[in-house]
Design a protein around this motif. Structure first.
Motif, PDB file in Angstrom:
ATOM      1  N   LEU A  37      11.556 -30.453   3.283  1.00 60.02           N
ATOM      2  CA  LEU A  37      10.840 -31.417   4.107  1.00 60.02           C
ATOM      3  C   LEU A  37      10.522 -32.693   3.341  1.00 60.02           C
ATOM      4  O   LEU A  37       9.878 -33.587   3.874  1.00 60.02           O
ATOM      5  CB  LEU A  37       9.547 -30.804   4.654  1.00 60.02           C
ATOM      6  CG  LEU A  37       9.749 -29.577   5.557  1.00 60.02           C
ATOM      7  CD1 LEU A  37       8.414 -29.039   6.026  1.00 60.02           C
ATOM      8  CD2 LEU A  37      10.631 -29.917   6.752  1.00 60.02           C
ATOM      9  N   GLY A  38      10.954 -32.746   2.079  1.00 60.27           N
ATOM     10  CA  GLY A  38      10.810 -33.985   1.339  1.00 60.27           C
ATOM     11  C   GLY A  38       9.536 -34.083   0.516  1.00 60.27           C
ATOM     12  O   GLY A  38       9.152 -35.156   0.090  1.00 60.27           O
ATOM     13  N   VAL A  39       8.855 -32.951   0.284  1.00 67.68           N
ATOM     14  CA  VAL A  39       7.638 -32.983  -0.530  1.00 67.68           C
ATOM     15  C   VAL A  39       8.029 -32.918  -2.000  1.00 67.68           C
ATOM     16  O   VAL A  39       8.839 -32.094  -2.390  1.00 67.68           O
ATOM     17  CB  VAL A  39       6.714 -31.792  -0.196  1.00 67.68           C
ATOM     18  CG1 VAL A  39       5.340 -32.026  -0.777  1.00 67.68           C
ATOM     19  CG2 VAL A  39       6.624 -31.594   1.303  1.00 67.68           C
ATOM     20  N   ARG A  40       7.448 -33.822  -2.788  1.00 67.11           N
ATOM     21  CA  ARG A  40       7.860 -33.894  -4.191  1.00 67.11           C
ATOM     22  C   ARG A  40       6.650 -33.943  -5.108  1.00 67.11           C
ATOM     23  O   ARG A  40       5.580 -34.406  -4.718  1.00 67.11           O
ATOM     24  CB  ARG A  40       8.674 -35.163  -4.446  1.00 67.11           C
ATOM     25  CG  ARG A  40       9.955 -35.296  -3.648  1.00 67.11           C
ATOM     26  CD  ARG A  40      11.116 -34.542  -4.282  1.00 67.11           C
ATOM     27  NE  ARG A  40      12.345 -34.702  -3.498  1.00 67.11           N
ATOM     28  CZ  ARG A  40      12.696 -33.874  -2.506  1.00 67.11           C
ATOM     29  NH1 ARG A  40      11.929 -32.865  -2.172  1.00 67.11           N
ATOM     30  NH2 ARG A  40      13.826 -34.066  -1.841  1.00 67.11           N
ATOM     31  N   GLY A  41       6.870 -33.490  -6.350  1.00 68.40           N
ATOM     32  CA  GLY A  41       5.923 -33.696  -7.451  1.00 68.40           C
ATOM     33  C   GLY A  41       4.525 -33.180  -7.176  1.00 68.40           C
ATOM     34  O   GLY A  41       4.325 -32.057  -6.719  1.00 68.40           O
ATOM     35  N   ILE A  42       3.556 -34.022  -7.462  1.00 70.95           N
ATOM     36  CA  ILE A  42       2.156 -33.620  -7.395  1.00 70.95           C
ATOM     37  C   ILE A  42       1.767 -33.233  -5.969  1.00 70.95           C
ATOM     38  O   ILE A  42       0.940 -32.367  -5.730  1.00 70.95           O
ATOM     39  CB  ILE A  42       1.242 -34.751  -7.950  1.00 70.95           C
ATOM     40  CG1 ILE A  42      -0.171 -34.213  -8.186  1.00 70.95           C
ATOM     41  CG2 ILE A  42       1.219 -35.967  -7.047  1.00 70.95           C
ATOM     42  CD1 ILE A  42      -0.272 -33.342  -9.417  1.00 70.95           C
ATOM     43  N   HIS A  43       2.458 -33.845  -5.000  1.00 68.66           N
ATOM     44  CA  HIS A  43       2.240 -33.521  -3.599  1.00 68.66           C
ATOM     45  C   HIS A  43       2.572 -32.077  -3.297  1.00 68.66           C
ATOM     46  O   HIS A  43       1.901 -31.410  -2.533  1.00 68.66           O
ATOM     47  CB  HIS A  43       3.134 -34.423  -2.742  1.00 68.66           C
ATOM     48  CG  HIS A  43       2.355 -35.256  -1.807  1.00 68.66           C
ATOM     49  ND1 HIS A  43       1.757 -36.428  -2.201  1.00 68.66           N
ATOM     50  CD2 HIS A  43       2.043 -35.078  -0.498  1.00 68.66           C
ATOM     51  CE1 HIS A  43       1.113 -36.935  -1.167  1.00 68.66           C
ATOM     52  NE2 HIS A  43       1.269 -36.146  -0.136  1.00 68.66           N
ATOM     53  N   LEU A  44       3.640 -31.607  -3.936  1.00 72.25           N
ATOM     54  CA  LEU A  44       4.092 -30.236  -3.752  1.00 72.25           C
ATOM     55  C   LEU A  44       2.983 -29.284  -4.202  1.00 72.25           C
ATOM     56  O   LEU A  44       2.736 -28.245  -3.597  1.00 72.25           O
ATOM     57  CB  LEU A  44       5.357 -30.026  -4.584  1.00 72.25           C
ATOM     58  CG  LEU A  44       6.230 -28.828  -4.257  1.00 72.25           C
ATOM     59  CD1 LEU A  44       6.778 -28.944  -2.854  1.00 72.25           C
ATOM     60  CD2 LEU A  44       7.364 -28.707  -5.255  1.00 72.25           C
TER      61      LEU A  44
END
Lengths: 255, 325, 253
Positions: A153-160
């Motif tokens: 879904l396009g979630v990356r890095g610290i967001h993940l």
């Protein structure tokens, strides 16, 4: 229903206690009657002393828990982000987790003296490792599908981490917080019993110790009542509510 | 309903076990030839070591079974005596008075030792307790300890408020207090007794700003022997034998200085020189007189440490005490 | 137009206890925009791995995946995967939040209000509007899969990758969902790659059907399915194709 049962049993225990103390088998210096304890409890509350010491203990434990949780999360994040940190953190946990905070006291006194800093340090130590251990376990056992979906879904890095890793590990994180709290609370009371001020504030543990020195057994029981009440409040109100609003609502409780 | 009656019957059974179990405990205490004695570590308890080594009690009361307990603090001794595990205990006067005030059935039967106590500071600018600032921390062994009471007495004299320094006190066992004083991190002052007092004063930069007798205004007995009424009344033979042995020990110490030093150096694992230095220290003496009880009681009552003072001194001393006025 | 999604001689080996296991060998195909491709095969033939490769979830030893001529290197919101596992919805979010979440992440929609409108529109599409405030654990398996489809479609991806999404559902629910999927497909014109082991399912959905061979996974046959929609599962054409594929699958009697 659960609460009623607890009330029922508490009532029975107090009744039992009253009967024993009325029988005169034990001197009131050994076992004061519930009446004396409640009197000492109310008197101490009225004087403000018991509440002051309780506030002191609560503020110090919150401070320690806050710092401990912060570092636990920091280390847990580092360990999922970098393989080398994972090994390091694992080793650190293996070394530090089994060490009871109280066993470290003599060393802590050498390093930080006998002041407030030392008590905070003991609390941090008691809380940090169980929280870290549970959080890293949670992160590591997170179902792969959540991270796959997250990536997709396009979630990356610290967001993940904030949107997926943390909520997905919630059952572990909460149980880590529970253990961390329980350990820190015990360590706090024990540490306070070992060092504190005479006239100044030294917390609930110190209050108990002081009552011991002045042979106020009923006063010791009064402090124990506070400890029990706080334990119950934190368990029943804080953690049960936290669970009800998170993992129970989400259907994530381990069945 | 069935459940409730089950619970009740379990509780009643438990109750009867507890109640009956304790009467058995009491009966055991009636045995004449058993004495349990509790003391603490330190040279202030030297006559007891002499008594042990020379087996004086065994001589005066053949067949006696004596248990010596060395406990970490006065509170523990007091608790053991409440629990009827200890018949005779040794402690300073203030903790004794606290126990008496709380209803403990016990009295002083003898003095044991006088000893200098002193407030040592690690800051050369502090010349008296007036020079303490709000930042200075003072270590005492316990709240309600003789050191704490003496400091309060000095504060009453100097400032008119005994609790003036209370918020600056911290509790440390003697050895920890000494280390903390040397490290200069935590505390500025340490109220202590020998051997820590002498060790501290030997270190450069440390000096004493207050002594026990200055604080109190007179000499007082540092450690006294206390017996429960139960033991005094029911084991009169053993009680008398114990006092006799204690007096013999003190007499032996006066008459055989060198032999005593050798004996004590073994018992305390210290060199004979160290023992000698302590025994000859000004203010150190071992005798059965009891001094200072009314002064402590009056002060402690006035400041709320205890709720009452004895109507007559006989309320807190057994009949055969050498009461020094 | 036929090269919208293209696989060029894909090979992949797993390393299992120091032994190399070839799971995919030299797989090539291409499909056009808006088509449904079904990948059909027995368990363990590598069809799920192939789908993960297409989505960019797995590394490959050889070959490449191209979408509109661009190489696929990692998962992206342009090709959304619907997994077989019901638990692909995030349990800590309500159905609505699950659909909203990728919109927020990918900054689709001008405002929060608009994102909610988009989400509700897609929940309507899958018939879950009334359940928008439910948590996933309160839904049935079929509803969870429909919510996952809504979440994927709300991103307006060009390809929907479906890995036996109805595999664990009962036969009735499965047929209903197949029909609903065709409905949605007609409305959204999304390209679908659908992995299944169910010949009926492949015949009901696919414009093209790739039949996979086992160990190593290879394309055994590519079948064009020209049946008119809605397809009659009892028609001769349907049954003939069924027979043809069935015979290919090496079923031992």
């Amino acid at each position: 229903m659960m609460k009623n049962k607890k009330l029922f049993w508490s009532f029975l225990i107090i009744l039992f206690w009253q009967v024993i103390s009325m029988s005169g088998t034990f001197s009131s210096l050994i076992l004061p009657s519930p009446y004396m304890v409640i009197k000492a409890f109310l008197e101490s509350i009225m004087r403000g002393e018991l509440l002051n010491e309780t506030m002191y203990s609560l503020i110090i434990i919150l401070e320690g828990l806050f710092i401990g949780t912060f570092f636990a999360f920091l280390l847990a994040l580092a360990s999922i982000r970098y393989k080398i940190m994972e090994d390091f953190v694992e080793t650190l946990i293996a070394i530090a987790h089994p060490l009871p905070g109280i066993a470290l006291l003599p060393l802590i006194i050498l390093w930080f003296g006998t002041g407030r800093t030392s008590v905070v340090f003991v609390i941090i130590h008691s809380a940090l490792w169980p929280i870290l251990l549970n959080t890293t376990t949670g992160f590591r056992t997170i179902p792969r599908i959540f991270t796959d979906v997250g990536h997709n879904l396009g979630v990356r890095g610290i967001h993940l981490i904030s949107t997926i890793y943390i909520p997905a590990s919630m059952p572990f994180i909460i149980s880590g917080l529970r253990i961390g709290w329980a350990r820190a609370w015990r360590a706090l009371i024990s540490a306070e019993m070992i060092f504190g001020a005479v006239g100044g504030k030294g917390g609930l543990g110190w209050y108990i110790f002081k009552q011991r020195v002045f042979m106020d057994t009923a006063g010791m029981f009064a402090a124990l009542i506070i400890i029990v009440i706080i334990g119950m409040l934190v368990e029943d109100l804080l953690f049960e509510r936290l669970e009800a609003n998170t993992i129970e609502k989400w259907g994530m409780t381990v069945k | 309903m069935k459940k409730l009656s089950l619970i009740l019957s379990i509780m009643i059974t438990l109750l009867s076990i507890i109640l009956s179990g304790c009467t058995i405990g009491n009966q055991q205490n009636l045995e004449v030839s058993k004495i349990s004695v509790a003391e603490q570590f330190g040279l202030a308890y030297a006559p007891l070591q002499v008594m042990k080594e020379l087996k004086l009690l065994e001589k005066n009361l053949p067949g006696v079974e004596v248990t010596w307990k060395q406990l970490g603090n006065t509170a523990a001794i007091r608790e053991a005596m409440v629990a009827k595990e200890v018949d005779i205990g040794f402690m300073a006067i203030p903790p004794f008075l606290i126990g008496w005030d709380k209803g403990m059935d016990w009295r002083i039967f003898s003095g044991l030792s006088k000893s200098p106590v002193g407030l040592v500071v690690n800051n050369p600018h502090i010349k008296s307790i007036k020079d303490f600032t709000g930042k200075d921390r003072i270590a005492v062994p316990q709240p309600g300890s003789v050191q704490h009471i003496l400091l309060s007495m000095a504060c009453e004299r100097e400032f008119g408020e005994p609790e003036r320094l209370d918020n600056q006190l911290i509790t440390l066992a003697h050895p920890d207090g000494m280390n903390a004083l040397f490290s200069k991190n935590d505390i500025t002052a340490h109220f202590t007794a020998p051997p820590y007092l002498t060790k501290e004063l030997e270190v450069e930069g440390m000096h004493q700003i207050l002594s026990g007798s200055e604080a109190m205004g007179k000499d007082f007995t540092f450690i006294v022997g206390v017996s429960t009424s139960n033991f005094h009344d029911k084991n009169t033979k053993a009680y008398k034998a114990f006092i006799k042995s204690l007096n013999e020990a003190m007499a032996y110490m006066k008459q055989n200085r060198e032999a005593t030093q050798i004996l004590l150096s073994k018992a305390y694992e210290m060199s004979e020189e160290e023992i000698e230095k302590y025994m000859t220290l000004e203010g150190v003496s071992y005798d059965n007189s009891v001094a200072g009880v009314p002064e402590f009681a009056e002060f402690m009552k006035r400041n709320g440490y205890i709720s009452k003072t004895p109507q007559s001194i006989n309320e807190i001393l057994w009949e055969d005490v050498n009461d020094e006025k | 137009m036929n090269d919208f999604l293209k696989a060029v001689s894909i090979s992949k080996t797993y390393l299992n206890e120091n032994k190399k296991l070839k799971v995919l060998e030299d797989i090539s195909f291409s499909i056009g925009k808006g088509e449904i491709l079904c990948i059909l095969g027995a368990s363990g033939c590598g069809k799920s791995t192939l789908l993960r490769v297409i989505g960019g979830f797995e590394r490959i030893d050889k070959g490449e995946i191209l979408i509109c001529g661009n190489k696929v290197l990692k998962p992206s919101a342009d090709m959304v995967m619907i997994f077989q596992d019901y638990n692909q919805l995030f349990p800590w979010m309500t159905v609505l939040e699950n659909v909203l979440f990728p919109l927020k992440v990918n900054k689709i929609g001008a405002s929060a209000m608009q994102r909610i409108e988009i989400s509700i529109e897609y929940l309507k599409l899958v018939g879950l509007e009334d359940f928008k405030n439910y948590y996933p654990h309160q839904l049935s398996g079929g509803m969870k899969q429909r919510a996952a489809i809504a979440r994927g479609l709300a991103l307006k991806p060009s390809v929907l990758l479906m890995d036996e999404p109805f595999g664990s559902l009962d036969a009735i629910t499965r047929s209903n969902l197949q029909n609903e999927l065709l409905d949605i497909w007609r409305k959204t014109e999304v390209t679908i790659v659908f992995v299944t082991h169910d010949i009926n399912e492949a015949l009901a959905l696919g414009d093209n059907i790739i039949v996979m061979d086992k160990t190593p996974g290879r394309i055994k046959e590519r079948i064009k399915n020209f049946q008119e929609r809605p397809r009659n599962r009892r028609s001769d054409e349907f049954l003939d194709l069924y027979e043809k594929i069935y015979s290919m699958l090496d079923v031992q009697i």
